[in-house]
Scaffold this motif. Structure first.
Motif, PDB file in Angstrom:
ATOM      1  N   LEU B  29     -13.161  -0.386  -2.114  1.00  0.00           N
ATOM      2  CA  LEU B  29     -14.119  -0.161  -3.204  1.00  0.00           C
ATOM      3  C   LEU B  29     -15.298   0.661  -2.707  1.00  0.00           C
ATOM      4  CD1 LEU B  29     -15.134  -0.959  -6.110  1.00  0.00           C
ATOM      5  CD2 LEU B  29     -16.317  -2.857  -4.991  1.00  0.00           C
ATOM      6  N   VAL B 105     -16.955   4.388  -9.600  1.00  0.00           N
ATOM      7  CA  VAL B 105     -16.423   3.221  -8.891  1.00  0.00           C
ATOM      8  C   VAL B 105     -14.999   3.580  -8.455  1.00  0.00           C
ATOM      9  CG1 VAL B 105     -15.870   0.771  -9.032  1.00  0.00           C
ATOM     10  CG2 VAL B 105     -17.828   1.691 -10.330  1.00  0.00           C
ATOM     11  N   HIS B 107     -11.642   2.734  -6.601  1.00  0.00           N
ATOM     12  CA  HIS B 107     -11.005   1.445  -6.317  1.00  0.00           C
ATOM     13  C   HIS B 107      -9.498   1.599  -6.209  1.00  0.00           C
ATOM     14  CE1 HIS B 107      -9.349   0.948 -10.426  1.00  0.00           C
ATOM     15  NE2 HIS B 107     -10.382   1.671 -10.790  1.00  0.00           N
ATOM     16  N   ASN B 108      -8.876   0.601  -5.610  1.00  0.00           N
ATOM     17  CA  ASN B 108      -7.424   0.567  -5.539  1.00  0.00           C
ATOM     18  C   ASN B 108      -6.855   0.120  -6.881  1.00  0.00           C
ATOM     19  OD1 ASN B 108      -7.640   1.299  -2.849  1.00  0.00           O
ATOM     20  ND2 ASN B 108      -7.593  -0.833  -2.135  1.00  0.00           N
TER      21      ASN B 108
END
Lengths: 110, 110
Positions: B29, B105, B107-108
């Motif tokens: 993240l 943001v 993120h995975n």
């Protein structure tokens, strides 16, 4: 789940209680919009969360209190802070005259 | 890394190039504030990112183009969208007259 939207338009009426909308859920991550209208945490209540929370105030006004700080922090539009997991905190006040819009990013820590 | 701040105040001057500030880095993240002032992706350039990106426009105006869509999407304050990993996209335009502030943001995915 929606893949696009606007956080400022078409605000729900939070007069009867805070309204939380999940914008994204992924492994170890949740993004929420929370709309408050005068709500505060119940007396004596402290959040004690498993995950850390990165939170941004988009509109309105609030006071956020940490158990390890003597005074609440005033928050206005654009203010953000990172709340470590299990750092006890509570919402002391939100503006009763205009919606307070929060963006909350709950995530795992290092 | 700072643990609190304001995304709207004390904006850096992005006249000479976009300015990115990392607000949070955690496993899988990264939260960034990006300030643009008239910048766009270079002609023919497409972002092709390993991670998904949840992005929110906080101020200003922009046009975001996906390679799989015929037209750019106009974005204004409060607009957000989720960009899947490897979905090719580019910034076609940002307002040259006022700062555009993005919250990104990374993120995975699931």
């Amino acid at each position: 789940m929606k893949r696009a939207g606007n956080l400022s338009r078409d605000l729900p009426d939070a007069g009867a209680g805070e309204i939380t909308q999940t914008l994204l859920a992924a492994p170890g991550l949740r993004i929420e919009r929370i709309v408050s209208l005068g709500q505060a945490s119940p007396p004596g209540f402290w959040y004690d969360q498993e995950q850390a929370e990165w939170v941004l105030l988009l509109a309105g006004a609030a006071r956020l209190r940490f158990a390890d700080e003597p005074e609440a922090r005033p928050l206005g539009p654009g203010d953000w802070l990172e709340i470590a997991a299990h750092r006890r905190h509570r919402v002391e006040w939100t503006d009763p005259t205009t919606p307070t819009v929060w963006l909350a990013v709950f995530h795992n820590e290092m």
